[in-house]
Write an enzyme that holds these catalytic residues in place. Structure first.
Site, PDB file in Angstrom:
ATOM      1  N   ALA A 127       0.832  -1.208   0.000  1.00 13.01           N
ATOM      2  CA  ALA A 127       0.000   0.000   0.000  1.00 13.01           C
ATOM      3  C   ALA A 127       0.868   1.260   0.000  1.00 13.01           C
ATOM      4  O   ALA A 127       1.972   1.247   0.560  1.00 13.01           O
ATOM      5  CB  ALA A 127      -0.932  -0.010   1.213  1.00 13.01           C
ATOM      6  N   GLY A 129       0.084   1.428  -3.253  1.00  8.11           N
ATOM      7  CA  GLY A 129      -0.002   0.774  -4.556  1.00  8.11           C
ATOM      8  C   GLY A 129       0.877   1.340  -5.649  1.00  8.11           C
ATOM      9  O   GLY A 129       0.851   0.852  -6.777  1.00  8.11           O
ATOM     10  N   SER A 130       1.680   2.350  -5.345  1.00  8.15           N
ATOM     11  CA  SER A 130       2.493   2.960  -6.404  1.00  8.15           C
ATOM     12  C   SER A 130       3.439   1.947  -7.034  1.00  8.15           C
ATOM     13  O   SER A 130       3.571   1.878  -8.263  1.00  8.15           O
ATOM     14  CB  SER A 130       3.269   4.161  -5.858  1.00  8.15           C
ATOM     15  OG  SER A 130       4.136   3.779  -4.801  1.00  8.15           O
ATOM     16  N   LYS A 131       4.087   1.143  -6.206  1.00  5.07           N
ATOM     17  CA  LYS A 131       5.065   0.188  -6.741  1.00  5.07           C
ATOM     18  C   LYS A 131       4.378  -1.041  -7.329  1.00  5.07           C
ATOM     19  O   LYS A 131       4.840  -1.587  -8.337  1.00  5.07           O
ATOM     20  CB  LYS A 131       6.066  -0.192  -5.655  1.00  5.07           C
ATOM     21  CG  LYS A 131       6.869   1.014  -5.153  1.00  5.07           C
ATOM     22  CD  LYS A 131       7.749   0.666  -3.976  1.00  5.07           C
ATOM     23  CE  LYS A 131       8.349   1.914  -3.362  1.00  5.07           C
ATOM     24  NZ  LYS A 131       7.331   2.775  -2.696  1.00  5.07           N
ATOM     25  N   GLU A 149      -0.297  -6.339   2.213  1.00  2.56           N
ATOM     26  CA  GLU A 149      -0.307  -5.147   3.062  1.00  2.56           C
ATOM     27  C   GLU A 149      -0.746  -5.546   4.464  1.00  2.56           C
ATOM     28  O   GLU A 149      -1.816  -6.124   4.650  1.00  2.56           O
ATOM     29  CB  GLU A 149      -1.245  -4.081   2.493  1.00  2.56           C
ATOM     30  CG  GLU A 149      -1.367  -2.840   3.350  1.00  2.56           C
ATOM     31  CD  GLU A 149      -0.017  -2.225   3.730  1.00  2.56           C
ATOM     32  OE1 GLU A 149       0.160  -1.888   4.913  1.00  2.56           O
ATOM     33  OE2 GLU A 149       0.857  -2.108   2.839  1.00  2.56           O
ATOM     34  N   ASP A 194       9.942  -3.203   0.045  1.00  2.86           N
ATOM     35  CA  ASP A 194      10.079  -1.787   0.381  1.00  2.86           C
ATOM     36  C   ASP A 194       9.685  -1.694   1.850  1.00  2.86           C
ATOM     37  O   ASP A 194       8.522  -1.517   2.184  1.00  2.86           O
ATOM     38  CB  ASP A 194       9.176  -0.936  -0.517  1.00  2.86           C
ATOM     39  CG  ASP A 194       9.409   0.549  -0.319  1.00  2.86           C
ATOM     40  OD1 ASP A 194      10.575   0.975  -0.331  1.00  2.86           O
ATOM     41  OD2 ASP A 194       8.422   1.291  -0.132  1.00  2.86           O
ATOM     42  N   CYS A 247      12.770   4.332   2.619  1.00  2.00           N
ATOM     43  CA  CYS A 247      12.803   5.788   2.435  1.00  2.00           C
ATOM     44  C   CYS A 247      13.491   6.434   3.641  1.00  2.00           C
ATOM     45  O   CYS A 247      13.091   7.499   4.105  1.00  2.00           O
ATOM     46  CB  CYS A 247      11.409   6.357   2.208  1.00  2.00           C
ATOM     47  SG  CYS A 247      10.239   6.048   3.545  1.00  2.00           S
TER      48      CYS A 247
END
EC number: 2.1.1.178
Length: 477
Positions: A127, A129-131, A149, A194, A247
């Site tokens: 979540a 969902g970009s990747k 998720e 990620d 990140c």
């Protein structure tokens, strides 16, 4: 742009001074963190080519600057964002692009760096969902993606973004990512982890991101990350690729986590250096071959990316003790499947041989074939696309299926005013109604949904939860 007032704990600044490579300026780091983040988008190539997208939006006056590591990615500057948010433009509502931070495009670029053709991919922490949507576009909706998720509140958002982008090869799960190594050993050709992290790289978007920061918290998070990467590595087949990303900027959550995996499985882990990923990658390259992106390097969020190959099998984890339960779907027999396919084709829906029809009660679903070997091994929240509901008079085709499988040549094009009415959930009154009783309606050639003709009126079937109020798209100038 006005500058942010970012909160920096002294211990964080000391840690960053120690971590900063000699060729980078610490003053430039502080200055970059105080600047607001540039906005960026990624063109959804499942729906439109980059060239056609650029032609479509050229009249709008958007300033689009290419993102070096993602040929579908662009930094965007546009006037009137206060009056018309980017998310209310026609192109966003219809899934032609995804609003995605440029740095977060890096992990998927790394995963597909050698143009592999993976059959089955896992996104461990998916979540919003970009990747996942970026992976699906790189796969061309072929194969299968397990998008997991852990946060229940974010699964709904994940599905909404997948549906808006017309993606049909995803199965959703809702688990702690540490379960997959035991539950699905050696099941995936490629895995993106990620990882949840301390978020030190996002201060340009959230000036208070470091309010609860502490070195002790970083170590606690790193312990979880080690468990996640260990689980992911067990779920990866020998020869497969694992991308680990965060990140955040500290070594404990980045290099140290990867080094821990290397020391745990020295005979089975190979680092795949990322220095050739894109022109300029060397500016962020570590000695090990990872990308450690400080915000001042590319004027984006801070990020870390490592790409690894599993070179040999490793000892499996103990089999999980839980019971998955009976799989609630049954595949359609060939005769039934042929009838459903013919009825779908008649309204303008079509799919390829990589999808198969399954049924649960009166629901018909299209599942990605590549995920079928995993059925019964874990519990899925959702698989593929809900195609239709069976009722006395035939089939009630579902909105997500129209967005994923509509054939544009069997469509009824709306005007801009009619399309705006559609997104507001209102019926449409075209000058000339379509001949057929049910019509796929489009705008800019992109499917918006399925309308039922009632006299001269097109009855709106747009899902209530997606209806938009307020100002929508501006149109061409």
């Amino acid at each position: 742009m006005a500058e942010n007032t970012v909160y920096f704990p002294e211990a964080f600044l000391a840690q960053m001074r120690a971590a900063m490579p000699a060729h980078l300026s610490f003053d430039d780091f502080i200055a970059a963190c105080q600047r607001p983040l540039r906005r960026s988008i990624r063109v959804n190539t499942l729906k439109i080519s980059v060239a056609d997208f650029l032609s479509l939006v050229a009249p709008y006056g958007w300033q689009l600057t290419p993102v070096p590591w993602c040929e579908e990615g662009f930094w965007i500057e546009r006037d009137g964002d206060d009056a018309l948010p980017l998310g209310s433009t026609a192109e966003h509502l219809s899934g032609l692009f995804y609003i995605q931070e440029a740095s977060s495009m890096l992990p998927v670029a790394a995963l597909f760096a050698d143009n592999p053709q993976p059959e089955r991919v896992m996104d461990v922490a998916a979540a919003p969902g970009s990747k996942t949507t970026q992976i699906a576009a790189r796969m061309g909706n072929a194969g299968g993606i397990l998008a997991n998720e852990f946060s229940a509140s974010r699964v709904k958002v994940l599905h909404a973004n997948i549906s808006r982008c017309g993606i049909s090869n995803v199965a959703l799960t809702h688990f702690d990512g540490r379960v997959f190594g035991a539950a699905l050993p050696e099941a995936f050709d490629a895995i993106l982890l990620d990882a949840p992290c301390s978020g030190e790289g996002v201060v340009r978007k959230d000036a208070d991101a470091l309010k609860n920061w502490s070195p002790e918290s970083n170590l606690d998070i790193a312990a979880t990350q080690r468990e996640l990467i260990d689980s992911a590595f067990h779920a990866l087949r020998p020869g497969g690729t694992l991308v680990y990303s965060t990140c955040t900027l500290n070594r404990e959550e980045n290099q140290s986590v990867v080094q821990w995996l290397l020391s745990r499985y020295p005979q089975a882990v190979e680092i795949l250096p990322l220095g050739d990923l894109f022109s300029g990658a060397a500016d962020a390259l570590t000695a090990e071959g990872f990308l450690h992106v400080f915000p001042q390097i590319y004027d984006c969020e801070g990020f870390f990316v490592a790409r690894l190959r599993k070179t040999a099998a490793i000892d499996p984890l103990p089999a999980p003790g839980y019971k998955v339960g009976k799989f609630p779907f049954t595949p359609l027999k060939s005769r039934e499947a042929a009838a459903v396919t013919a009825a779908a084709n008649a309204v303008g829906l079509a799919w390829d041989a990589g999808h198969t029809l399954w049924q649960r009660d009166k629901e018909l679903w299209l599942f990605p074939q590549a995920m079928e070997p995993l059925f019964g091994q874990v519990r899925f929240s959702r698989i593929g696309v809900r195609l239709a509901e069976v009722h006395n008079k035939g089939y009630r085709w579902q909105h997500e299926a129209v967005i994923a499988f509509a054939a544009p040549q069997r469509a009824f094009e709306l005007t801009q005013e009619e399309a705006e009415e559609w997104y507001r959930g209102r019926d449409v009154y075209p000058q000339t109604a379509p001949q057929q009783d049910e019509a796929i309606v489009t705008f800019q050639g992109v499917p918006l949904g399925l309308a039922k003709r009632v006299g001269s009126r097109l009855k709106n079937s747009y899902p209530r939860e997606l209806v938009r109020d307020g100002k929508l798209f501006a149109g061409k100038v």
